[in-house]
Design a protein around this motif. Structure first.
Motif, PDB file in Angstrom:
ATOM      1  N   LEU A 177      27.978-109.495  -0.492  1.00  0.00           N
ATOM      2  CA  LEU A 177      28.385-108.744   0.695  1.00  0.00           C
ATOM      3  C   LEU A 177      27.707-107.380   0.756  1.00  0.00           C
ATOM      4  O   LEU A 177      27.248-106.952   1.824  1.00  0.00           O
ATOM      5  CB  LEU A 177      29.904-108.587   0.753  1.00  0.00           C
ATOM      6  CG  LEU A 177      30.445-107.902   2.002  1.00  0.00           C
ATOM      7  CD1 LEU A 177      30.001-108.639   3.271  1.00  0.00           C
ATOM      8  CD2 LEU A 177      31.961-107.826   1.946  1.00  0.00           C
ATOM      9  N   THR A 178      27.585-106.712  -0.371  1.00  0.00           N
ATOM     10  CA  THR A 178      26.899-105.419  -0.411  1.00  0.00           C
ATOM     11  C   THR A 178      25.430-105.590  -0.047  1.00  0.00           C
ATOM     12  O   THR A 178      24.874-104.803   0.721  1.00  0.00           O
ATOM     13  CB  THR A 178      27.037-104.786  -1.811  1.00  0.00           C
ATOM     14  OG1 THR A 178      28.428-104.700  -2.135  1.00  0.00           O
ATOM     15  CG2 THR A 178      26.415-103.409  -1.861  1.00  0.00           C
ATOM     16  N   ALA A 179      24.795-106.632  -0.574  1.00  0.00           N
ATOM     17  CA  ALA A 179      23.385-106.891  -0.257  1.00  0.00           C
ATOM     18  C   ALA A 179      23.204-107.149   1.234  1.00  0.00           C
ATOM     19  O   ALA A 179      22.291-106.598   1.861  1.00  0.00           O
ATOM     20  CB  ALA A 179      22.869-108.080  -1.070  1.00  0.00           C
ATOM     21  N   VAL A 180      24.066-107.968   1.817  1.00  0.00           N
ATOM     22  CA  VAL A 180      23.983-108.259   3.250  1.00  0.00           C
ATOM     23  C   VAL A 180      24.138-106.970   4.054  1.00  0.00           C
ATOM     24  O   VAL A 180      23.381-106.707   4.990  1.00  0.00           O
ATOM     25  CB  VAL A 180      25.044-109.301   3.673  1.00  0.00           C
ATOM     26  CG1 VAL A 180      25.158-109.386   5.190  1.00  0.00           C
ATOM     27  CG2 VAL A 180      24.714-110.659   3.086  1.00  0.00           C
ATOM     28  N   THR A 181      25.106-106.156   3.682  1.00  0.00           N
ATOM     29  CA  THR A 181      25.374-104.907   4.409  1.00  0.00           C
ATOM     30  C   THR A 181      24.150-104.002   4.410  1.00  0.00           C
ATOM     31  O   THR A 181      23.721-103.528   5.468  1.00  0.00           O
ATOM     32  CB  THR A 181      26.572-104.178   3.773  1.00  0.00           C
ATOM     33  OG1 THR A 181      27.718-105.022   3.863  1.00  0.00           O
ATOM     34  CG2 THR A 181      26.839-102.855   4.474  1.00  0.00           C
TER      35      THR A 181
END
Length: 150
Positions: A124-128
């Protein structure tokens, strides 16, 4: 990761992993002229089935060693023209993730997709941050706007 795959056994192993009931994504092939390693991801729900398949292949000497890593997730940027923009995009993807302490395990670039694997808890952090870098900031006006991350 499967180690010790000969060119002669590569097609046997990849054919077995191409089973339509499995969700296997091959990430890296060995060079065609020497013994190498094959890296791939598989859904956790399919791990036992893949283990059985690999046991049969190993008994037939299709590879020498099998190594499983912990849970990973895959994040992809999808669109057109990534291969042409590869020299600029790849460092930006890696630098963005590194600056947010996300370790990249694998990176694959094709004409329409850049995919990375990272620890499952970092997805999720990578996508953000990739979304902010490539879409929200519009840092790449030469790349078509229909890019999606996810």
């Amino acid at each position: 990761m499967l180690d010790g795959i000969t060119p002669a056994e590569l097609s046997t192993v990849t054919a077995a992993l191409a089973d339509p009931t499995l969700s296997v994504d091959v990430l890296e092939y060995p060079p065609s002229d020497k013994v190498g390693s094959l890296r791939f991801t598989v859904k956790a729900a399919h791990r036992q089935q893949v283990d059985w398949m690999l046991a049969e292949l190993r008994a037939a000497d299709a590879f020498t060693e099998c190594h499983w890593s912990g849970p990973v997730g895959k994040v992809s940027l999808v669109g057109r023209g990534f291969r042409a923009h590869h020299p600029r995009v790849r460092p930006l993807v890696l630098d963005t993730l590194k600056s947010h302490h996300i370790g990249v395990r694998d990176l694959a670039v094709s004409a329409r997709r850049i995919s990375i694997t990272c620890a499952e808890h970092d997805v999720l952090t990578a996508v953000t941050y990739l979304h902010r870098t490539f879409l929200a900031a519009q840092r790449w006006p030469s790349l078509p706007r229909e890019r999606a991350v996810g």
